[in-house]
Design an enzyme around this catalytic site. Structure first.
Site, short mmCIF file in Angstrom:
data_model
loop_
_atom_site.label_atom_id
_atom_site.label_comp_id
_atom_site.label_asym_id
_atom_site.label_seq_id
_atom_site.Cartn_x
_atom_site.Cartn_y
_atom_site.Cartn_z
N ARG A 1 -9.42 29.56 -49.79
CA ARG A 1 -8.42 28.49 -49.71
C ARG A 1 -8.92 27.34 -48.83
NH1 ARG A 1 -4.18 28.36 -46.22
NH2 ARG A 1 -4.25 30.62 -45.95
N TYR B 1 2.80 9.08 -65.47
CA TYR B 1 2.96 10.38 -66.11
C TYR B 1 4.30 10.99 -65.72
CZ TYR B 1 2.17 15.42 -66.75
OH TYR B 1 2.29 16.74 -67.08
N ASP C 1 -4.81 6.82 -60.05
CA ASP C 1 -5.09 7.93 -60.97
C ASP C 1 -6.07 7.43 -62.02
OD1 ASP C 1 -5.05 9.86 -63.01
OD2 ASP C 1 -3.01 10.46 -62.52
N LYS D 1 -8.52 17.31 -68.00
CA LYS D 1 -8.75 16.45 -69.15
C LYS D 1 -10.24 16.25 -69.41
CE LYS D 1 -4.20 16.02 -69.08
NZ LYS D 1 -3.75 16.58 -67.81
#
Length: 392
Positions: A57, A110, A182, A207
């Site tokens: 982590r 989005y 973004d 993507k």
């Protein structure tokens, strides 16, 4: 030496951490925790006096290689890999916003980003103003003494509006704001916001960066100071980190990013040309259409227009849905950047979190469709669109 490599070379070689085994392919370090030589070493690593891995982590060799590569591709000092694109967006924002602060963002984003801004941030006492980022005066007018962050996508999801990064960076710097862009639709191969003065770049690595539809991931790129704050003051506690296996899959996908983006863009150019000429298509949205603002920005901040196209049919909702259902090569799915061509209906799918009035204000009509142009033969894609349009 790496700074001089072309992007097509960077996607394959940049950021490589040499493995002692000599493996050509980056080894997958599928370990949750790391063993210390002794208790003193463990204490030194936790205190920051000694570099090294502690717990995945907090860092992992496979994930670290992906971060190094993405930082190099975006021209950033550092990067943080996250468990999803939304984890990248939320981590970048929460690291720079506190109770009582104010965020100025584009009115069209989005759907889940919109939901984060319109619902979740308010729970923490963070105010949000959504404005038209094409109007620079409107952005400046929305800024108050409590504003801390400026956020937008460019191109915008779903209707591909584009914004001038130099102008946005100038406004942010004038008011002492952190600017966050973004860059998912462009990838660093087609646009590098940091080179225009932007502070942080986020991606849905799900993507184009991965490109194979089998990973959910995000990336944040920026300065050493910003990425350290995001990693160790936000991601560490919220836990939205990327698994090593998913990092390994993205590293594999990145090797073909350059050739994939060229094919996506070539195919998209042909599909745009076809749609512009069709009488049943009311309007086409795509950066680079002749006479558009996007065409002005090509060469200035974008290398090409990308592989995503939005268009409005000269049809009602029922006929628009009928068209979607009639297609054979365009899978009905809400992602983008895969080898397969995809189509979706933003008003009822990706942007369903908007109320009707909010969708209308953002220009998301019921006849608006978004396609992600894949790597198939473009002639076959056009034939499929032709038969679909003939049926409405």
């Amino acid at each position: 030496m790496q700074e001089k490599w072309k992007q097509a070379t960077q996607v394959i070689h940049a950021g490589r951490i040499k493995d002692s085994s000599g493996a050509l392919v980056t080894p997958l370090c599928q370990s949750a925790t790391f063993v210390f030589d002794n208790a003193q070493q463990g204490g030194a690593r936790f205190s920051g006096d000694e570099a090294g891995y502690i717990y995945t982590r907090l860092g992992n060799p496979t994930t670290a290689e992906l971060e190094r590569k993405m930082a190099r591709l975006e021209g950033a000092a550092a990067a943080a890999a996250t468990a999803s694109g939304m984890a990248a967006v939320s981590s970048a924002l929460l690291a720079n916003l506190s109770q009582g602060d104010h965020l100025v963002a584009s009115k069209a984003v989005y759907g889940c980003t919109f939901s984060l801004m319109s619902t979740q941030l308010n729970k923490f006492g963070i105010d949000v103003s959504l404005v038209d980022f094409k109007d620079l005066d409107a952005i400046s007018a929305a800024i108050t003494d409590k504003t801390r962050v400026l956020f937008c996508e460019t191109p915008v999801n779903p209707h591909l509006d584009v914004f001038d990064l130099d102008a946005l960076a100038s406004i942010a710097k004038k008011h002492g704001l952190i600017s966050v862009i973004d860059n998912t639709f462009m990838t660093p191969l087609l646009q590098q916001p940091l080179a225009h003065g932007i502070d942080l770049v986020v991606h849905s690595a799900t993507k184009y960066l991965n490109g194979h539809g089998d990973v959910i991931a995000g990336i944040i790129c920026g300065s050493d100071e910003q990425i350290e704050k995001i990693k160790f003051e936000t991601m560490k506690d919220l836990g939205g980190v990327l698994s090593p296996h998913d990092a390994w899959l993205i590293l594999r996908g990145l090797k073909t990013l350059d050739v994939r983006m060229e094919r996506h863009c070539d195919n998209a150019d042909r599909v745009v040309e076809y749609l512009l000429s069709h009488p049943k298509v009311l309007k086409v949205y795509y950066p680079g259409i002749e006479g558009s603002y996007g065409q002005y920005l090509l060469g200035k901040q974008m290398r090409r227009g990308g592989g995503v196209i939005a268009f409005e049919l000269n049809a009602d909702l029922d006929k628009s849905i009928e068209f979607i259902n009639s297609l054979q090569l365009f899978s009905i799915a809400v992602s983008l950047g895969d080898a397969e061509s995809l189509i979706q209906h933003p008003a009822s799918m990706t942007h369903a979190t908007y109320e009707k009035e909010q969708r209308e204000a953002a220009g998301i009509g019921e006849n608006l469709l978004r396609i992600s142009v894949g790597l198939e033969s473009v002639e076959d894609l056009i034939v499929d669109l032709e038969q679909g349009l003939a049926n409405i």
